[in-house]
Scaffold this motif. Structure first.
Motif, PDB file in Angstrom:
ATOM      1  N   TRP A  53      42.104  31.517  17.900  1.00 31.42           N
ATOM      2  CA  TRP A  53      43.254  31.380  17.009  1.00 31.42           C
ATOM      3  C   TRP A  53      42.831  31.210  15.554  1.00 31.42           C
ATOM      4  CZ3 TRP A  53      45.347  27.431  20.983  1.00 31.42           C
ATOM      5  CH2 TRP A  53      45.932  28.114  22.055  1.00 31.42           C
ATOM      6  N   ILE A  54      41.773  30.471  15.305  1.00 36.45           N
ATOM      7  CA  ILE A  54      41.270  30.343  13.928  1.00 36.45           C
ATOM      8  C   ILE A  54      40.694  31.675  13.463  1.00 36.45           C
ATOM      9  CG2 ILE A  54      39.475  29.271  12.480  1.00 36.45           C
ATOM     10  CD1 ILE A  54      41.831  27.414  13.021  1.00 36.45           C
ATOM     11  N   LYS A  55      39.888  32.298  14.312  1.00 33.56           N
ATOM     12  CA  LYS A  55      39.257  33.573  13.954  1.00 33.56           C
ATOM     13  C   LYS A  55      40.307  34.656  13.698  1.00 33.56           C
ATOM     14  CE  LYS A  55      35.720  36.736  15.553  1.00 33.56           C
ATOM     15  NZ  LYS A  55      34.725  37.029  16.581  1.00 33.56           N
ATOM     16  N   ASP A  56      41.321  34.761  14.568  1.00 33.14           N
ATOM     17  CA  ASP A  56      42.360  35.783  14.406  1.00 33.14           C
ATOM     18  C   ASP A  56      43.116  35.621  13.091  1.00 33.14           C
ATOM     19  OD1 ASP A  56      41.697  36.819  16.872  1.00 33.14           O
ATOM     20  OD2 ASP A  56      43.504  36.083  17.899  1.00 33.14           O
ATOM     21  N   GLU A  64      33.537  29.250  11.283  1.00 26.70           N
ATOM     22  CA  GLU A  64      32.236  28.593  11.081  1.00 26.70           C
ATOM     23  C   GLU A  64      32.393  27.297  10.276  1.00 26.70           C
ATOM     24  OE1 GLU A  64      28.537  27.970  11.995  1.00 26.70           O
ATOM     25  OE2 GLU A  64      29.619  29.728  12.727  1.00 26.70           O
ATOM     26  N   ARG A  65      33.289  27.323   9.306  1.00 26.00           N
ATOM     27  CA  ARG A  65      33.491  26.163   8.436  1.00 26.00           C
ATOM     28  C   ARG A  65      34.117  24.967   9.156  1.00 26.00           C
ATOM     29  NH1 ARG A  65      36.023  23.983   4.715  1.00 26.00           N
ATOM     30  NH2 ARG A  65      38.052  24.901   4.796  1.00 26.00           N
ATOM     31  N   ILE A  66      35.139  25.214   9.992  1.00 25.20           N
ATOM     32  CA  ILE A  66      35.835  24.091  10.639  1.00 25.20           C
ATOM     33  C   ILE A  66      35.593  24.035  12.150  1.00 25.20           C
ATOM     34  CG2 ILE A  66      37.622  24.034   8.852  1.00 25.20           C
ATOM     35  CD1 ILE A  66      39.576  25.239  10.926  1.00 25.20           C
ATOM     36  N   GLY A  67      34.772  24.920  12.657  1.00 22.22           N
ATOM     37  CA  GLY A  67      34.560  25.028  14.098  1.00 22.22           C
ATOM     38  C   GLY A  67      34.016  23.787  14.778  1.00 22.22           C
ATOM     39  N   ILE A 107      47.169  27.841  12.610  1.00 20.29           N
ATOM     40  CA  ILE A 107      47.707  27.466  11.299  1.00 20.29           C
ATOM     41  C   ILE A 107      47.620  25.952  11.111  1.00 20.29           C
ATOM     42  CG2 ILE A 107      49.829  27.337   9.923  1.00 20.29           C
ATOM     43  CD1 ILE A 107      50.615  30.062  11.235  1.00 20.29           C
ATOM     44  N   HIS A 108      48.006  25.212  12.132  1.00 17.40           N
ATOM     45  CA  HIS A 108      48.012  23.747  12.068  1.00 17.40           C
ATOM     46  C   HIS A 108      46.606  23.200  11.802  1.00 17.40           C
ATOM     47  CE1 HIS A 108      49.499  19.734  12.909  1.00 17.40           C
ATOM     48  NE2 HIS A 108      48.626  19.573  13.893  1.00 17.40           N
ATOM     49  N   ASN A 109      45.620  23.677  12.536  1.00 18.98           N
ATOM     50  CA  ASN A 109      44.248  23.202  12.339  1.00 18.98           C
ATOM     51  C   ASN A 109      43.721  23.581  10.960  1.00 18.98           C
ATOM     52  OD1 ASN A 109      42.736  21.808  14.745  1.00 18.98           O
ATOM     53  ND2 ASN A 109      44.308  23.157  15.602  1.00 18.98           N
ATOM     54  N   TYR A 110      44.057  24.763  10.489  1.00 18.96           N
ATOM     55  CA  TYR A 110      43.661  25.182   9.147  1.00 18.96           C
ATOM     56  C   TYR A 110      44.235  24.225   8.097  1.00 18.96           C
ATOM     57  CZ  TYR A 110      43.355  27.878   4.858  1.00 18.96           C
ATOM     58  OH  TYR A 110      43.112  28.271   3.564  1.00 18.96           O
ATOM     59  N   ILE A 111      45.538  23.944   8.181  1.00 19.28           N
ATOM     60  CA  ILE A 111      46.206  23.071   7.215  1.00 19.28           C
ATOM     61  C   ILE A 111      45.589  21.675   7.226  1.00 19.28           C
ATOM     62  CG2 ILE A 111      48.382  21.846   6.737  1.00 19.28           C
ATOM     63  CD1 ILE A 111      49.833  24.437   7.646  1.00 19.28           C
ATOM     64  N   VAL A 112      45.411  21.115   8.423  1.00 17.97           N
ATOM     65  CA  VAL A 112      44.910  19.745   8.534  1.00 17.97           C
ATOM     66  C   VAL A 112      43.468  19.650   8.064  1.00 17.97           C
ATOM     67  CG1 VAL A 112      44.313  17.921  10.180  1.00 17.97           C
ATOM     68  CG2 VAL A 112      46.526  19.087  10.347  1.00 17.97           C
ATOM     69  N   HIS A 113      42.594  20.519   8.562  1.00 21.80           N
ATOM     70  CA  HIS A 113      41.171  20.407   8.251  1.00 21.80           C
ATOM     71  C   HIS A 113      40.822  20.820   6.824  1.00 21.80           C
ATOM     72  CE1 HIS A 113      40.046  18.939  12.098  1.00 21.80           C
ATOM     73  NE2 HIS A 113      40.473  20.008  12.740  1.00 21.80           N
TER      74      HIS A 113
END
Length: 186
Positions: A53-56, A64-67, A107-113
Motif C-alpha cells: 500500500w505504501i509502495k503503490d 524505504e524511508r518509513i518501512g 495514506i494514513h501511515n504516510y500522513i502519520v509517519h
C-alpha cells in the motif's frame, strides 16, 4: 457542531466492538489526533499488505524511508475537532489526486509517519499499552473475569478492532452480541 463535540472517533463498522467509552481515555492527553499501532513487533516493511500500500501510493523511496516504522491502523482514528477535520481534509486531497493507486491504510501511515498535519499533536498509542486493540497481529489475549480484553497493563481496552480475525473472540461476540437471528432460527 464544533461547540457540541470535543472529540470525533472514526472507525470501521464491521469488525469493531466497544468495551468502554473511548472518550473517557483521552483526558490525560493534550488535544490532537490519536492513532493506534497494530503491534510494536510488526513494521510496515515486514507486512506484505502494508508495504504494498505504501509502495503503490508513494513508491519505493517512501517505503524505504518509513518501512521500519510500526503499522498505524486506519480503521480506528480519534481526534479533537480541528485536528480531525484537518486530517480528513488531507486524506481527501490525497485521495482525489491519487485515487486509483492509494488505499486508506497507505495514506494514513504516510500522513502519520511524515507528520503532515500542521500544528497538530499526533499521539501514537501502542497496542500493547493503549486503549484500542487491533488484533490482526497480536497472538496472546488477556481477559478479565467478565471476558473483556485487557492491555498489557491490565486495563480494559475501550475498543476492540479486527476481533473477527480471532476465532475464539469472534465466536464469543457472536453469542453475546447477536443482533440478527440466523436463518436456522425460527
Amino acid at each position: 457542531m464544533k461547540n457540541r463535540y470535543k472529540y470525533i472517533f472514526i472507525t470501521d463498522a464491521r469488525d469493531v466492538i466497544f468495551q468502554r467509552n473511548i472518550f473517557d481515555y483521552v483526558n490525560q492527553y493534550d488535544e490532537g489526533l490519536f492513532v493506534f499501532q497494530e503491534s510494536v513487533k510488526m513494521t510496515i516493511k515486514k507486512c506484505s499488505y502494508n508495504s504494498k500500500w505504501i509502495k503503490d501510493c508513494y513508491g519505493d523511496t517512501e517505503l524505504e524511508r518509513i518501512g521500519n516504522r510500526s503499522i498505524i491502523c486506519a480503521g480506528t482514528i480519534l481526534g479533537s475537532w480541528r485536528p480531525m477535520l484537518d486530517y480528513l481534509s488531507i486524506v481527501e486531497q490525497i485521495t482525489r489526486s491519487k485515487y486509483r493507486q492509494c488505499n486508506d491504510q497507505g495514506i494514513h501511515n504516510y500522513i502519520v509517519h511524515n507528520n503532515v498535519i500542521n500544528n497538530t499533536k499526533i499521539h501514537i498509542i501502542t497496542h500493547e499499552n493503549g486503549f484500542v486493540a487491533t488484533l490482526g497481529y497480536r497472538g496472546i489475549y488477556i481477559r478479565n473475569k467478565f471476558g473483556l480484553i485487557l492491555n498489557r497493563n491490565g486495563q480494559v481496552y475501550a475498543v476492540i478492532h479486527q476481533f473477527d480475525r480471532i476465532k475464539q473472540i469472534n465466536d464469543q461476540y457472536n453469542i453475546e452480541y447477536q443482533l440478527w437471528p440466523t436463518l436456522t432460527q425460527q
